[in-house]
Design a protein around this motif. Structure first.
Motif, PDB file in Angstrom:
ATOM      1  N   ILE A  40     -13.117   3.306  15.869  1.00 15.23           N
ATOM      2  CA  ILE A  40     -12.255   3.410  14.677  1.00 15.23           C
ATOM      3  C   ILE A  40     -11.434   4.683  14.792  1.00 15.23           C
ATOM      4  O   ILE A  40     -11.969   5.756  15.070  1.00 15.23           O
ATOM      5  N   THR A  41     -10.128   4.553  14.598  1.00 14.43           N
ATOM      6  CA  THR A  41      -9.260   5.727  14.537  1.00 14.43           C
ATOM      7  C   THR A  41      -8.644   5.812  13.151  1.00 14.43           C
ATOM      8  O   THR A  41      -8.499   4.808  12.449  1.00 14.43           O
ATOM      9  N   GLU A  42      -8.296   7.026  12.756  1.00 15.59           N
ATOM     10  CA  GLU A  42      -7.826   7.274  11.390  1.00 15.59           C
ATOM     11  C   GLU A  42      -6.409   7.817  11.411  1.00 15.59           C
ATOM     12  O   GLU A  42      -6.008   8.534  12.330  1.00 15.59           O
ATOM     13  N   GLY A  43      -5.642   7.466  10.401  1.00 14.86           N
ATOM     14  CA  GLY A  43      -4.284   7.976  10.247  1.00 14.86           C
ATOM     15  C   GLY A  43      -3.797   7.713   8.835  1.00 14.86           C
ATOM     16  O   GLY A  43      -4.595   7.591   7.905  1.00 14.86           O
ATOM     17  N   SER A  44      -2.505   7.618   8.692  1.00 16.41           N
ATOM     18  CA  SER A  44      -1.934   7.345   7.377  1.00 16.41           C
ATOM     19  C   SER A  44      -0.853   6.286   7.496  1.00 16.41           C
ATOM     20  O   SER A  44      -0.324   6.009   8.585  1.00 16.41           O
ATOM     21  N   LEU A  45      -0.541   5.679   6.373  1.00 15.48           N
ATOM     22  CA  LEU A  45       0.473   4.626   6.326  1.00 15.48           C
ATOM     23  C   LEU A  45       1.853   5.264   6.310  1.00 15.48           C
ATOM     24  O   LEU A  45       2.187   6.034   5.410  1.00 15.48           O
ATOM     25  N   SER A  46       2.656   4.948   7.314  1.00 21.38           N
ATOM     26  CA  SER A  46       4.006   5.506   7.411  1.00 21.38           C
ATOM     27  C   SER A  46       5.020   4.682   6.635  1.00 21.38           C
ATOM     28  O   SER A  46       5.961   5.223   6.054  1.00 21.38           O
ATOM     29  N   SER A  47       4.835   3.347   6.635  1.00 21.66           N
ATOM     30  CA  SER A  47       5.746   2.461   5.910  1.00 21.66           C
ATOM     31  C   SER A  47       5.052   1.139   5.657  1.00 21.66           C
ATOM     32  O   SER A  47       4.463   0.563   6.571  1.00 21.66           O
ATOM     33  N   PRO A  48       5.110   0.630   4.397  1.00 24.40           N
ATOM     34  CA  PRO A  48       4.500  -0.668   4.125  1.00 24.40           C
ATOM     35  C   PRO A  48       5.414  -1.838   4.499  1.00 24.40           C
ATOM     36  O   PRO A  48       4.959  -2.960   4.600  1.00 24.40           O
ATOM     37  N   ARG A  49       6.719  -1.565   4.715  1.00 25.81           N
ATOM     38  CA  ARG A  49       7.672  -2.637   5.039  1.00 25.81           C
ATOM     39  C   ARG A  49       8.689  -2.109   6.059  1.00 25.81           C
ATOM     40  O   ARG A  49       9.799  -1.707   5.695  1.00 25.81           O
ATOM     41  N   GLY A  58      13.984  -8.633  12.531  1.00 20.58           N
ATOM     42  CA  GLY A  58      14.042  -9.636  11.475  1.00 20.58           C
ATOM     43  C   GLY A  58      12.732  -9.917  10.774  1.00 20.58           C
ATOM     44  O   GLY A  58      12.652 -10.849   9.966  1.00 20.58           O
ATOM     45  N   LYS A  59      11.682  -9.128  11.027  1.00 23.38           N
ATOM     46  CA  LYS A  59      10.395  -9.327  10.369  1.00 23.38           C
ATOM     47  C   LYS A  59       9.875  -7.992   9.850  1.00 23.38           C
ATOM     48  O   LYS A  59      10.160  -6.942  10.426  1.00 23.38           O
ATOM     49  N   TYR A  60       9.112  -8.057   8.769  1.00 28.05           N
ATOM     50  CA  TYR A  60       8.526  -6.856   8.192  1.00 28.05           C
ATOM     51  C   TYR A  60       7.115  -6.630   8.728  1.00 28.05           C
ATOM     52  O   TYR A  60       6.303  -7.554   8.818  1.00 28.05           O
ATOM     53  N   PHE A  61       6.830  -5.381   9.087  1.00 24.91           N
ATOM     54  CA  PHE A  61       5.509  -4.964   9.545  1.00 24.91           C
ATOM     55  C   PHE A  61       5.080  -3.758   8.716  1.00 24.91           C
ATOM     56  O   PHE A  61       5.898  -3.088   8.090  1.00 24.91           O
ATOM     57  N   ILE A  62       3.782  -3.475   8.727  1.00 16.08           N
ATOM     58  CA  ILE A  62       3.342  -2.172   8.232  1.00 16.08           C
ATOM     59  C   ILE A  62       3.333  -1.213   9.416  1.00 16.08           C
ATOM     60  O   ILE A  62       3.036  -1.605  10.551  1.00 16.08           O
ATOM     61  N   GLN A  63       3.662   0.039   9.152  1.00 14.47           N
ATOM     62  CA  GLN A  63       3.711   1.052  10.200  1.00 14.47           C
ATOM     63  C   GLN A  63       2.692   2.136   9.883  1.00 14.47           C
ATOM     64  O   GLN A  63       2.605   2.607   8.746  1.00 14.47           O
ATOM     65  N   VAL A  64       1.911   2.523  10.895  1.00 18.04           N
ATOM     66  CA  VAL A  64       0.889   3.546  10.711  1.00 18.04           C
ATOM     67  C   VAL A  64       1.016   4.582  11.822  1.00 18.04           C
ATOM     68  O   VAL A  64       1.615   4.324  12.875  1.00 18.04           O
ATOM     69  N   ASP A  65       0.439   5.751  11.576  1.00 13.93           N
ATOM     70  CA  ASP A  65       0.444   6.772  12.629  1.00 13.93           C
ATOM     71  C   ASP A  65      -0.928   6.933  13.274  1.00 13.93           C
ATOM     72  O   ASP A  65      -1.143   7.845  14.068  1.00 13.93           O
ATOM     73  N   ALA A  66      -1.867   6.043  12.948  1.00 12.01           N
ATOM     74  CA  ALA A  66      -3.186   6.078  13.594  1.00 12.01           C
ATOM     75  C   ALA A  66      -3.044   5.680  15.058  1.00 12.01           C
ATOM     76  O   ALA A  66      -2.225   4.816  15.394  1.00 12.01           O
ATOM     77  N   PRO A  67      -3.799   6.301  15.955  1.00 15.22           N
ATOM     78  CA  PRO A  67      -3.718   5.948  17.373  1.00 15.22           C
ATOM     79  C   PRO A  67      -4.034   4.477  17.614  1.00 15.22           C
ATOM     80  O   PRO A  67      -5.060   3.958  17.153  1.00 15.22           O
ATOM     81  N   ILE A  68      -3.137   3.780  18.316  1.00 20.26           N
ATOM     82  CA  ILE A  68      -3.303   2.376  18.682  1.00 20.26           C
ATOM     83  C   ILE A  68      -3.111   2.270  20.190  1.00 20.26           C
ATOM     84  O   ILE A  68      -2.159   2.817  20.741  1.00 20.26           O
ATOM     85  N   ASN A  69      -4.001   1.548  20.840  1.00 18.03           N
ATOM     86  CA  ASN A  69      -3.950   1.402  22.289  1.00 18.03           C
ATOM     87  C   ASN A  69      -4.131  -0.058  22.674  1.00 18.03           C
ATOM     88  O   ASN A  69      -4.589  -0.880  21.863  1.00 18.03           O
ATOM     89  N   PRO A  73       0.841  -1.207   0.000  1.00 17.32           N
ATOM     90  CA  PRO A  73       0.000   0.000   0.000  1.00 17.32           C
ATOM     91  C   PRO A  73       0.871   1.252   0.000  1.00 17.32           C
ATOM     92  O   PRO A  73       1.987   1.258   0.530  1.00 17.32           O
ATOM     93  N   ALA A  74       0.367   2.308  -0.585  1.00 19.86           N
ATOM     94  CA  ALA A  74       1.157   3.522  -0.801  1.00 19.86           C
ATOM     95  C   ALA A  74       1.430   4.262   0.505  1.00 19.86           C
ATOM     96  O   ALA A  74       0.547   4.409   1.349  1.00 19.86           O
ATOM     97  N   ILE A  75       2.661   4.719   0.649  1.00 17.50           N
ATOM     98  CA  ILE A  75       3.023   5.542   1.799  1.00 17.50           C
ATOM     99  C   ILE A  75       2.169   6.814   1.802  1.00 17.50           C
ATOM    100  O   ILE A  75       1.991   7.462   0.758  1.00 17.50           O
ATOM    101  N   GLY A  76       1.646   7.162   2.933  1.00 14.59           N
ATOM    102  CA  GLY A  76       0.805   8.350   3.054  1.00 14.59           C
ATOM    103  C   GLY A  76      -0.656   8.102   2.797  1.00 14.59           C
ATOM    104  O   GLY A  76      -1.482   9.004   3.018  1.00 14.59           O
ATOM    105  N   SER A  77      -1.023   6.889   2.346  1.00 20.48           N
ATOM    106  CA  SER A  77      -2.434   6.607   2.101  1.00 20.48           C
ATOM    107  C   SER A  77      -3.188   6.513   3.424  1.00 20.48           C
ATOM    108  O   SER A  77      -2.623   6.171   4.461  1.00 20.48           O
TER     109      SER A  77
END
Length: 359
Positions: A108-117, A122-133, A89-93
């Motif tokens: 539901i909280t909203e944010g954007s994709l910071s990094s798809p990989r 040693g593992k790849y994750f997606i990174q987002v800036d949406a609030p997570i608790n 997925p596109a960065i910033g989407s």
């Protein structure tokens, strides 16, 4: 975004806390994190209307931090939640994180994709800036179309890092879902991190490649003697105790319309509490006179703001072999009394049902 999304995302509860999960209709399976259900073979999943269902943990993959849950119920009426086809997925989407943070109602909280990989340990994750608790773990991360692009796993632990949330990528989720078709849903399985083989039961080694299975993955949570005592009272009410668990030595369930809460306070007291009604906005004196003049023994009535409570409290030192049966009956009796009293207060004094009541 699907307007019925909240019908597909459930709360996961057990004796150690709560998390989130989501239903995938094509597989008839619920997805969550492994760490949300670690130590349990049976948990409860609860829909947005607080209806609980018993769920079996049928597959776990600790390496991917994913788990699959099976529920013996007809969910064919639910809409479909789609897994996004895109792998990057596109960065910033725009992204949305859905679940039950802190065990609260659906959010539901909203944010954007910071990094798809994002490479971590040693593992790849997606990174987002949406609030997570805490409590969001196991819920879906969605794109703007309402498609799943990841499974929420954590928030960055450093206090200096704000808005850094992570999710398991879709390729890991698809890897786990490949086993669903031929899955025996009556058994607990561990997916081997080395060869992806499903290992049923409590095998210590993978029969396919010989890899060792961490014994902590096979360990199951043991409820305390006090927990067993409380759950025996809950079972006497005709309630499945597994569906009532909502944390360590804490249970919440409905007996009729009334919500019942059992919990240990300050390691010394066992409370059974029911928030039964709200005081009327007029003619409050009649209700207060009734509460003061009526003997509710062994229970007490209390008020916080407009909320009326029916309460029962014992000191844990008073719980002995001789007193246990009486205390069990008193806990069961509180639930019965609350279910009758809330209706009486509505009919006789014009009280409202509590916001926690269930019709």
């Amino acid at each position: 975004m699907n307007s019925e999304l909240n019908k597909l995302i459930y709360k996961v509860t057990h004796a150690d806390g709560s998390g989130s999960c989501f239903y995938l209709k094509p597989y008839n399976i619920f997805v969550t994190n492994y760490h949300v259900v670690a130590g349990y073979r049976t948990v409860a999943v609860q829909d947005v209307d607080r209806n609980p269902f018993e769920a079996r943990v049928v597959v776990v993959n600790p390496e991917l931090d994913l788990a699959l849950l099976a529920v013996d119920n007809d969910f064919s009426h639910l809409p479909n939640l789609t897994i996004a086809e895109e792998t990057e997925p596109a960065i910033g989407s725009k992204v949305h994180v859905a679940g039950y943070p802190f065990g609260m109602p659906f959010t539901i909280t909203e944010g954007s994709l910071s990094s798809p990989r994002q490479l971590i340990d040693g593992k790849y994750f997606i990174q987002v800036d949406a609030p997570i608790n805490p409590g969001n773990s196991g819920g879906p991360i969605l794109n703007d179309k309402g498609e799943v692009i990841g499974v929420t796993v954590s928030k960055f632990a450093s206090s200096s890092a704000d808005n850094m949330g992570f999710g398991v990528r879709n390729e890991s989720l698809r890897q786990l879902l490949e086993v669903v078709k031929d899955l025996d849903r009556t058994q607990f399985h561990v997916q081997c991190a080395s060869c992806d083989e499903l290992i049923a039961g409590d095998e210590e080694y993978c029969p396919s490649c010989g890899a060792h299975i961490d014994e902590s993955v096979l360990a199951t949570h043991e409820i305390s003697p006090l927990g067993q005592f409380c759950e025996s009272a809950i079972a006497r009410m005709g309630i499945n105790p597994v569906l009532a668990r909502c944390g360590f030595e804490s249970w919440v369930f409905h007996r009729g319309s009334s919500e019942i809460r059992l919990f240990v306070y300050n390691r010394n007291y066992l409370f059974a509490v029911s928030p039964i009604n709200l005081l009327p906005k007029k003619n409050v004196e009649k209700v207060l006179d009734f509460m003061l003049d009526t003997d509710f023994y062994p229970y007490k009535m209390g008020i916080d703001g407009r909320q009326i409570y029916l309460c029962y409290r014992i000191h844990l030192a008073d719980l002995t072999d001789e007193s246990s049966e009486r205390i069990l009956n008193n806990i069961v009796g509180l639930a019965h009394t609350a279910d009758e009293l809330d209706n009486y207060l509505v009919d006789e004094f014009g009280c409202e049902f509590s916001l926690y009541s269930k019709n």
